[in-house]
Design a protein around this motif. Structure first.
Motif, PDB file in Angstrom:
ATOM      1  N   ALA A  51       0.869  -1.183   0.000  1.00 36.53           N
ATOM      2  CA  ALA A  51       0.000   0.000   0.000  1.00 36.53           C
ATOM      3  C   ALA A  51       0.901   1.227   0.000  1.00 36.53           C
ATOM      4  CB  ALA A  51      -0.860  -0.012   1.249  1.00 36.53           C
ATOM      5  N   PHE A  52       0.339   2.385  -0.342  1.00 31.55           N
ATOM      6  CA  PHE A  52       1.208   3.565  -0.302  1.00 31.55           C
ATOM      7  C   PHE A  52       0.441   4.840  -0.011  1.00 31.55           C
ATOM      8  CE2 PHE A  52       0.559   5.693  -4.401  1.00 31.55           C
ATOM      9  CZ  PHE A  52      -0.264   4.761  -5.003  1.00 31.55           C
ATOM     10  N   THR A  53       1.089   5.697   0.748  1.00 29.42           N
ATOM     11  CA  THR A  53       0.552   7.027   1.033  1.00 29.42           C
ATOM     12  C   THR A  53       1.690   8.005   0.783  1.00 29.42           C
ATOM     13  OG1 THR A  53       1.121   6.698   3.340  1.00 29.42           O
ATOM     14  CG2 THR A  53      -1.161   6.307   2.755  1.00 29.42           C
ATOM     15  N   ILE A  54       1.562   8.760  -0.306  1.00 30.46           N
ATOM     16  CA  ILE A  54       2.677   9.625  -0.712  1.00 30.46           C
ATOM     17  C   ILE A  54       2.206  11.059  -0.961  1.00 30.46           C
ATOM     18  CG2 ILE A  54       4.090   7.736  -1.593  1.00 30.46           C
ATOM     19  CD1 ILE A  54       3.080   8.294  -4.393  1.00 30.46           C
ATOM     20  N   THR A  55       1.038  11.373  -0.404  1.00 28.92           N
ATOM     21  CA  THR A  55       0.502  12.733  -0.545  1.00 28.92           C
ATOM     22  C   THR A  55       0.397  13.356   0.845  1.00 28.92           C
ATOM     23  OG1 THR A  55      -0.838  11.887  -2.379  1.00 28.92           O
ATOM     24  CG2 THR A  55      -1.390  14.077  -1.550  1.00 28.92           C
ATOM     25  N   GLY A  79      -2.597  12.850  -9.235  1.00 26.93           N
ATOM     26  CA  GLY A  79      -2.279  14.255  -8.965  1.00 26.93           C
ATOM     27  C   GLY A  79      -3.375  15.181  -9.444  1.00 26.93           C
ATOM     28  N   ALA A  80      -3.206  16.470  -9.122  1.00 27.10           N
ATOM     29  CA  ALA A  80      -4.202  17.487  -9.491  1.00 27.10           C
ATOM     30  C   ALA A  80      -3.796  18.128 -10.824  1.00 27.10           C
ATOM     31  CB  ALA A  80      -4.278  18.535  -8.386  1.00 27.10           C
ATOM     32  N   PRO A  81      -4.805  18.660 -11.568  1.00 23.49           N
ATOM     33  CA  PRO A  81      -4.497  19.226 -12.889  1.00 23.49           C
ATOM     34  C   PRO A  81      -3.429  20.328 -12.861  1.00 23.49           C
ATOM     35  CG  PRO A  81      -6.874  19.024 -12.587  1.00 23.49           C
ATOM     36  CD  PRO A  81      -6.250  18.635 -11.284  1.00 23.49           C
ATOM     37  N   HIS A  82      -3.409  21.130 -11.779  1.00 20.78           N
ATOM     38  CA  HIS A  82      -2.406  22.214 -11.786  1.00 20.78           C
ATOM     39  C   HIS A  82      -0.994  21.652 -11.675  1.00 20.78           C
ATOM     40  CE1 HIS A  82      -2.836  21.707  -7.379  1.00 20.78           C
ATOM     41  NE2 HIS A  82      -1.602  22.142  -7.336  1.00 20.78           N
ATOM     42  N   VAL A  83      -0.883  20.370 -11.360  1.00 25.27           N
ATOM     43  CA  VAL A  83       0.434  19.731 -11.312  1.00 25.27           C
ATOM     44  C   VAL A  83       0.694  18.960 -12.616  1.00 25.27           C
ATOM     45  CG1 VAL A  83       1.857  18.025 -10.107  1.00 25.27           C
ATOM     46  CG2 VAL A  83       0.337  19.530  -8.798  1.00 25.27           C
ATOM     47  N   ASN A 137     -11.563   0.820  -0.683  1.00 27.88           N
ATOM     48  CA  ASN A 137     -11.353   1.605   0.531  1.00 27.88           C
ATOM     49  C   ASN A 137     -10.300   2.693   0.338  1.00 27.88           C
ATOM     50  OD1 ASN A 137     -10.151   2.049   3.519  1.00 27.88           O
ATOM     51  ND2 ASN A 137     -12.272   1.396   3.587  1.00 27.88           N
ATOM     52  N   ASP A 138     -10.442   3.756   1.091  1.00 24.26           N
ATOM     53  CA  ASP A 138      -9.444   4.825   1.159  1.00 24.26           C
ATOM     54  C   ASP A 138      -9.344   5.194   2.630  1.00 24.26           C
ATOM     55  OD1 ASP A 138      -9.298   5.621  -1.892  1.00 24.26           O
ATOM     56  OD2 ASP A 138     -11.426   5.566  -1.401  1.00 24.26           O
ATOM     57  N   ALA A 139      -8.130   5.465   3.087  1.00 27.08           N
ATOM     58  CA  ALA A 139      -7.976   5.740   4.521  1.00 27.08           C
ATOM     59  C   ALA A 139      -6.884   6.778   4.764  1.00 27.08           C
ATOM     60  CB  ALA A 139      -7.634   4.445   5.264  1.00 27.08           C
TER      61      ALA A 139
HETATM   62  C1  LIG Z   1     -10.062   8.486  -4.644  1.00 27.68           C
HETATM   63  C2  LIG Z   1      -8.637   8.913  -4.420  1.00 27.68           C
HETATM   64  C3  LIG Z   1      -7.677   7.959  -4.109  1.00 27.68           C
HETATM   65  C4  LIG Z   1      -6.363   8.340  -3.848  1.00 27.68           C
HETATM   66  N1  LIG Z   1      -5.438   7.382  -3.511  1.00 27.68           N
HETATM   67  C5  LIG Z   1      -4.207   7.748  -3.133  1.00 27.68           C
HETATM   68  C6  LIG Z   1      -3.256   6.789  -2.669  1.00 27.68           C
HETATM   69  O1  LIG Z   1      -3.508   5.580  -2.635  1.00 27.68           O
HETATM   70  N2  LIG Z   1      -2.064   7.216  -2.233  1.00 27.68           N
HETATM   71  C7  LIG Z   1      -1.733   8.537  -2.246  1.00 27.68           C
HETATM   72  O2  LIG Z   1      -0.634   8.879  -1.834  1.00 27.68           O
HETATM   73  N3  LIG Z   1      -2.600   9.475  -2.698  1.00 27.68           N
HETATM   74  C8  LIG Z   1      -3.818   9.103  -3.126  1.00 27.68           C
HETATM   75  N4  LIG Z   1      -4.714  10.040  -3.560  1.00 27.68           N
HETATM   76  C9  LIG Z   1      -4.347  11.444  -3.412  1.00 27.68           C
HETATM   77  C10 LIG Z   1      -3.969  12.073  -4.686  1.00 27.68           C
HETATM   78  O3  LIG Z   1      -2.639  11.772  -4.945  1.00 27.68           O
HETATM   79  C11 LIG Z   1      -4.214  13.558  -4.505  1.00 27.68           C
HETATM   80  O4  LIG Z   1      -5.604  13.753  -4.463  1.00 27.68           O
HETATM   81  C12 LIG Z   1      -3.616  14.356  -5.612  1.00 27.68           C
HETATM   82  O5  LIG Z   1      -2.224  14.294  -5.558  1.00 27.68           O
HETATM   83  C13 LIG Z   1      -4.011  15.826  -5.533  1.00 27.68           C
HETATM   84  O6  LIG Z   1      -3.712  16.332  -4.277  1.00 27.68           O
HETATM   85  P1  LIG Z   1      -4.850  16.933  -3.356  1.00 27.68           P
HETATM   86  O7  LIG Z   1      -6.000  16.016  -3.350  1.00 27.68           O
HETATM   87  O8  LIG Z   1      -4.231  17.263  -2.069  1.00 27.68           O
HETATM   88  O9  LIG Z   1      -5.322  18.220  -4.101  1.00 27.68           O
HETATM   89  P2  LIG Z   1      -4.708  19.666  -3.987  1.00 27.68           P
HETATM   90  O10 LIG Z   1      -3.278  19.675  -4.311  1.00 27.68           O
HETATM   91  O11 LIG Z   1      -5.071  20.252  -2.677  1.00 27.68           O
HETATM   92  O12 LIG Z   1      -5.500  20.371  -5.146  1.00 27.68           O
HETATM   93  C14 LIG Z   1      -6.940  20.466  -5.132  1.00 27.68           C
HETATM   94  C15 LIG Z   1      -7.338  21.663  -5.949  1.00 27.68           C
HETATM   95  O13 LIG Z   1      -6.895  22.851  -5.270  1.00 27.68           O
HETATM   96  C16 LIG Z   1      -6.395  23.788  -6.216  1.00 27.68           C
HETATM   97  N5  LIG Z   1      -4.965  24.004  -5.929  1.00 27.68           N
HETATM   98  C17 LIG Z   1      -4.273  23.484  -4.879  1.00 27.68           C
HETATM   99  N6  LIG Z   1      -3.010  23.918  -4.901  1.00 27.68           N
HETATM  100  C18 LIG Z   1      -2.877  24.711  -5.977  1.00 27.68           C
HETATM  101  C19 LIG Z   1      -1.782  25.427  -6.549  1.00 27.68           C
HETATM  102  N7  LIG Z   1      -0.570  25.425  -5.999  1.00 27.68           N
HETATM  103  N8  LIG Z   1      -2.005  26.107  -7.685  1.00 27.68           N
HETATM  104  C20 LIG Z   1      -3.222  26.112  -8.260  1.00 27.68           C
HETATM  105  N9  LIG Z   1      -4.297  25.460  -7.777  1.00 27.68           N
HETATM  106  C21 LIG Z   1      -4.129  24.765  -6.646  1.00 27.68           C
HETATM  107  C22 LIG Z   1      -6.686  23.185  -7.588  1.00 27.68           C
HETATM  108  O14 LIG Z   1      -7.967  23.612  -7.992  1.00 27.68           O
HETATM  109  C23 LIG Z   1      -6.699  21.704  -7.328  1.00 27.68           C
HETATM  110  O15 LIG Z   1      -7.441  20.966  -8.284  1.00 27.68           O
HETATM  111  C24 LIG Z   1      -6.007   9.698  -3.895  1.00 27.68           C
HETATM  112  C25 LIG Z   1      -6.971  10.654  -4.232  1.00 27.68           C
HETATM  113  C26 LIG Z   1      -8.263  10.282  -4.499  1.00 27.68           C
HETATM  114  C27 LIG Z   1      -9.272  11.339  -4.842  1.00 27.68           C
END
Ligand SMILES: Cc1cc2nc3c(=O)[nH]c(=O)nc-3n(C[C@H](O)[C@H](O)[C@H](O)COP(=O)(O)OP(=O)(O)OC[C@H]3O[C@@H](n4cnc5c(N)ncnc54)[C@H](O)[C@@H]3O)c2cc1C
Length: 492
Positions: A146-150, A453-457, A253-255
């Protein structure tokens, strides 16, 4: 040898600390929020022993001769990438693409680390031997990573060290002769509760002041102080497999991971107090690209499944032959082929791992796939819903209604269509709702948009990993091909 499903289930009964609805979960193999999904994962392990699928999923390890899952193997050429994709496909079809973080996802990430161990030779810590031992341990033990890297979403305008409290984002709080103690949280552990070990790290850049947060390690789930706080369970909310065919069996599941002063022995540390290595672990090694290879295969499978649902729904509504419906189905099948062809192109244009071993899928195409999939998935859902109409909603609350002496005959009379008696129609549309409109479906939409990851990344990454100069040059060539005074106005 790879594990059997039964061996996997037995390994889950180890005292790991999982919380759901304010209560500890003592045995996820028996708990109503987790047990069916645990069995679905166990079924994946069983496939590694079945005559038809074993050769697709496993390969003898070159050193020990024992069979290991292909995802743990470092691919050395294009054919090995294709073989690995066939293994991904076999597992993803077993969950119709709904188990995103099946064990092969992170197994291929670990193979990515092992392909370029030099990345772990940091300024302050040399993790190369630990990475090699870790790769062997996970591959030969057939372990589920499993991994948590955020980092948790607390204040995105501040770095990890600048949050209101310095141990909100997981960090090292103490160094000992035998290892380190870490404290803090990480998100989101998808399928983490079903794993054998959890790897902790940070996939996004850290700031120079985040040095205590720049750590990566992998530890067993029953490590003291490790806690997982589960989200709502869709499996627990399911009435039956008939009523909720996907969420009752594939709720991965997500935790939230919380480390409450967790001791990590040195031999399990991969990166230590090194901001640069913390990032390069994912991006300089093929780890991330290997994730995309698994994810792109699963995504293609999931679109095939949704396209199949669209066809079955159109046939059930007797609209399949109508020209506008053929247009809709054609659009969806076109998307299936976009997903498939990006995957094949990424393999065909594979790249050597610079400074390391083997090959990886094309980085540029992997980067583009990340954006394509996040954008496309909501469109696919919307298109299939459009085809289905109100039938998705006009469904009895549960299969019991069909069995009821008064309601059953009513439903059989009024809920039907040509060649689709009530039970067949209701069964199909309940599956469709679980995939398209349920809370489980909504979570999957969010998953496809954010798990990479998020679109801005990821959108700027396409510029970084791509070749914008080639596109710019072509447009510039056109501009350079004519001048204001070349052709008099009005002359063809
Ligand atoms: C269902 C699900 C499962 C996941 N599973 C895993 C997992 O197993 N392991 C793991 O490590 N991660 C997991 N993730 C996490 C995932 O990696 C993160 O959701 C992703 O990297 C985006 O980070 P965030 O959710 O913190 O969004 P944020 O970085 O907080 O971004 C959310 C929104 O905020 C705005 N925003 C935030 N920062 C900025 C900026 N600097 N500039 C411009 N706009 C910005 C944008 O609108 C962006 O879309 C999962 C996520 C989901 C939804």
């Amino acid at each position: 040898m790879t594990r059997t499903g039964e061996q996997y289930l037995e390994s889950l009964r180890d005292g790991r600390e999982i919380w759901l609805d304010g209560e500890p979960v003592h045995d996820i193999t028996r708990h109503r929020a987790f047990r069916n999904t645990a069995r679905s994962i166990a079924a994946l392990y069983d496939l590694t022993h079945e005559a038809a699928s074993a050769p697709v999923l496993t390969v003898p390890d070159t050193d020990s001769g024992t069979d290991v899952h292909r995802a743990f193997v470092i691919p050395t050429d294009h054919a090995a990438l294709v073989a690995r994709r066939r293994a991904y496909k076999t597992w993803s079809e077993a969950s119709f693409g709904f188990l995103g973080r099946s064990p092969d996802y992170m197994a291929s990430g670990i193979a990515g680390f092992a392909a370029l161990p030099e990345v772990f030779n940091g300024e302050t810590f040399d993790g190369r031997e630990n990475v090699a031992a870790y790769h062997r341990r996970m591959a030969l033990g057939d372990l589920y990573q499993a991994f948590t890297i955020t980092n948790p979403q607390i204040d995105r305008t501040r770095s990890a060290a600048e949050q209101e409290e310095d141990d909100l984002v997981l960090r090292v709080v103490k160094e000992h002769d035998g290892g380190i103690t870490v404290r803090g949280a990480k998100m989101i552990g998808t399928a983490a509760v079903f794993g054998d070990e959890v790897i902790v790290g940070t996939i996004e850049p850290l700031a120079p002041q985040d040095i205590a947060h720049a750590v990566s390690f992998s530890i067993p789930l029953d490590t003291s102080g490790l806690k997982f706080v589960s989200r709502t369970s869709y499996e627990a909310g399911a009435r039956s497999v008939f009523d909720n065919p996907l969420s009752s069996r594939f709720d991965e599941n997500d935790a939230l991971l919380v480390c409450d002063d967790v001791f990590v022995p040195w031999e399990r540390v991969l990166v230590y107090r090194d901001v640069e290595a913390s990032l390069r672990q994912w991006w300089a090694t093929p780890a991330y690209n290997n994730f995309v290879h698994q994810a792109a295969t699963r995504f293609w499978t999931k679109l095939e499944f949704l396209a199949g649902l669209a066809i079955l729904i159109a046939k059930a509504n007797n609209t399949y032959q109508l020209p506008p419906v053929q247009t809709q189905i054609g659009r969806i099948l076109g998307w299936v082929n976009i997903a498939r062809s990006m995957l094949i192109a990424a393999e065909t244009e594979c790249e050597p791992v610079e400074g390391g071993t083997g090959v990886m899928i094309n980085r540029e195409i992997a980067s583009a796939h990340r954006a394509m999939a996040g954008d496309l998935y909501p469109k696919v859902l919307a298109e299939v819903k459009l085809l289905a109409g109100g039938g998705l909603i006009q469904l009895p609350a549960s299969g019991y209604d069909l069995q009821h002496p008064t309601l059953g005959p009513l439903l059989r009379k009024y809920v039907r269509s040509p060649e689709h008696p009530a039970e067949r129609r209701i069964k199909l549309l309940k599956l469709a709702w679980d995939a398209l409109g349920s809370e489980f479906a909504s979570r999957h939409e969010q998953y496809e948009r954010f798990y990479h990851g998020a679109p801005h990344v990821y959108l700027p990454a396409i510029v970084r990993d791509g070749r914008p100069d080639l596109c710019e040059r072509l447009a510039q060539t056109c501009l350079d091909g004519y001048r204001l005074d070349d052709v008099p106005y009005g002359v063809a």
